[in-house]
Design an enzyme around this catalytic site. Structure first.
Site, PDB file in Angstrom:
ATOM      1  N   VAL A  15      -1.451   8.731   1.649  1.00 10.99           N
ATOM      2  CA  VAL A  15      -2.457   9.514   3.138  1.00 10.99           C
ATOM      3  C   VAL A  15      -1.258   9.188   3.863  1.00 10.99           C
ATOM      4  O   VAL A  15      -1.979  10.752   4.421  1.00 10.99           O
ATOM      5  CB  VAL A  15      -3.519   8.465   3.457  1.00 10.99           C
ATOM      6  N   ARG A  46       8.271   0.530   4.803  1.00 12.70           N
ATOM      7  CA  ARG A  46       9.690  -0.776   3.833  1.00 12.70           C
ATOM      8  C   ARG A  46      11.325  -0.098   4.309  1.00 12.70           C
ATOM      9  O   ARG A  46      12.592  -0.576   3.752  1.00 12.70           O
ATOM     10  CB  ARG A  46       9.363  -0.829   2.517  1.00 12.70           C
ATOM     11  N   GLU A 188      -4.904   4.244 -11.767  1.00 11.93           N
ATOM     12  CA  GLU A 188      -3.462   4.177 -11.612  1.00 11.93           C
ATOM     13  C   GLU A 188      -3.008   3.544 -13.359  1.00 11.93           C
ATOM     14  O   GLU A 188      -3.605   4.104 -14.074  1.00 11.93           O
ATOM     15  CB  GLU A 188      -4.058   2.658 -11.179  1.00 11.93           C
ATOM     16  N   LYS A 203     -16.548   0.135  -1.971  1.00 13.97           N
ATOM     17  CA  LYS A 203     -18.236   1.739  -1.283  1.00 13.97           C
ATOM     18  C   LYS A 203     -19.131   1.123  -0.827  1.00 13.97           C
ATOM     19  O   LYS A 203     -19.701   1.188  -0.042  1.00 13.97           O
ATOM     20  CB  LYS A 203     -17.244   2.559  -2.164  1.00 13.97           C
TER      21      LYS A 203
END
Length: 453
Positions: A15, A46, A188, A203
């Site tokens: 994103v 990072r 995932e 949501k």
């Protein structure tokens, strides 16, 4: 031209990178619409990235970036509910507006975050947290602001919708489609949040608060996944004129005076539920397939409106993130008599004035009202169907349709029954009695049913 608006992006995954690409691709369009130059000045990451413009500061200290004097708006796309919360609260404390795509964080801690933002006269925008590129938050907070929302139903998890579509269209079993969804990046490695409905419940909590003017109450959302859905049920549903979709429902209920004699009736309150649902094949949501998301809203006086599009992915989510940024650019351009930014004209975080949020109760699972699909396996003996229908009738449950299939497996026969809407506790008692019949060979399979009318 007024001064530039400076952005910090925390997190450079799919994103965050999508936001950078969108700004680069549509820079002139953004400037024409906002009257401002929109510039990324810092990113929190990072590790150092070679593909980031050298003028952008890269910082592994997310707290420092969130509080930087060289930032007006902080975009949080790191995910999770721990570090993300700390960073957002730190940004708010330092007077930064925030844009986030983090539905889990807002569903679980949004009441605290929004109150903190109000106290510091800044805004937390979250269009990207629900249904990706579909502007459903803006529609419900602004476009439907004059309407009383009665109910909404949504396909708000693309992974679940992909799985149900493939099972129906190609006759593939659940486990097989799930493996493909993981290979394609739709699910995932641990798909629990998607297939057990937790992502959709996050949501739904947000949508319900905006729809009804209630505090966020994720912990009260009834949640049921799709792992138990079989090809057998998908096919029977099709034969009866229905399709199975994994839906989130937020329903305003008035006291209808009906009940089960146990104090469980249609009492006034709000249903918040996520579960597999049979819906008519000609229903608007029935033909939203693949990884698409869609939200159907029923409001007065407008009636039913459908909002459909890509619910995930870099482009869709970045589009929603930047829509929020554009709104905040306009807020930053609004000055009071002291030449300070003001939020007086901004839409409240949950669409209603904070002090006007209501304490309307969230109904318990046993108080929910839906129709039902029941699949009962029984010995092919005379009187079995009569026993089942008698139990349903005694429980005050009206039958809408019955489908009895040919016997198989040692003389067992599947019986499929569709019921009219009933209070859940009545159905619980009826199923308990059906399963005690000597002729019943297995647990009753139940899937809720809604006509979306």
């Amino acid at each position: 031209m007024s001064k530039s608006i400076k952005l910090a992006i925390l997190g450079l995954g799919t994103v965050g990178t999508g936001v950078i690409n969108l700004i680069n691709d549509n820079l002139d369009e953004l400037k024409r619409r906002s009257g401002r130059d929109i510039v990324i000045t810092e990113v929190g990451t990072r590790r150092q990235r070679d593909d980031i413009d050298a003028t952008i500061v890269q910082n592994s200290d997310l707290m420092a970036t969130a509080a930087s004097d060289n930032v007006d708006i902080v975009i949080e796309v790191i995910g999770g509910t721990t570090l993300a919360k700390d960073v957002i609260m730190h940004a708010i404390k330092h007077g930064k507006h925030v844009v986030t795509a983090n539905k889990a964080l807002l569903a679980e801690h949004g009441n605290e975050i929004f109150a903190f933002a109000e106290a510091h006269n800044v805004h937390v925008a979250y269009e990207a947290a629900v249904a990706g590129g579909i502007p459903i938050i803006k529609v419900m907070r602004e476009g439907l602001a004059a309407n009383k929302i009665e109910w909404l139903a949504g396909i708000i998890n693309g992974t679940g919708n992909f799985i149900m579509t493939e099972m129906r269209d190609k006759g593939r079993p659940f486990a097989d489609v799930l493996s493909e969804a993981q290979a394609l990046g739709y699910a995932e490695a641990d798909p629990t949040f998607d297939v057990e409905g937790i992502d959709a419940a996050h949501k739904l909590a947000l949508l319900a608060s905006i729809a009804f003017g209630i505090p966020l109450q994720f912990d009260k959302v009834y949640c049921e996944g799709i792992t138990g859905i079989t090809l057998q049920d998908v096919n029977y549903a099709e034969e009866l004129g229905y399709r199975i979709k994994h839906l989130g429902f937020a329903v305003r209920r008035e006291d209808n005076g009906s009940g089960d004699g146990q104090g469980n009736n249609g009492a006034a309150g709000i249903e918040l539920r996520v579960h597999p649902t049979l819906i008519p094949q000609n229903a608007l949501l029935a033909n939203v397939n693949g990884v698409k998301n869609a939200v159907l809203v029923n409001s007065h006086p407008l009636g039913q409106t459908l909002y459909c599009g890509d619910g995930a992915g870099a482009g869709a989510t970045a589009s929603a993130v930047m829509a929020d940024v554009m709104d905040l650019v306009r807020v930053l351009g609004s000055k009071d008599s002291n030449n300070e930014s003001t939020n007086g004209h901004h839409v409240p975080h949950l669409a209603f004035i904070p002090e006007q949020l209501s304490d309307t109760p969230i109904l318990r699972a046993e108080q929910m009202i839906t129709g039902y699909y029941l699949r009962v396996h029984a010995h092919d003996n005379p009187g079995v169907l009569a026993d089942i229908t008698r139990i349903l009738s005694d429980a005050g449950i009206n039958i809408d349709a019955i489908l009895q299939k040919p016997s198989h497996k040692l003389g067992q026969v599947p019986v499929i029954i569709l019921t009219l809407p009933v209070v859940e506790s009545q159905m619980n008692l009826a199923i308990e009695k059906i399963e005690k019949l000597d002729t019943i060979t297995d647990k009753v399979v139940r899937i809720r049913l809604d006509e979306l009318a």
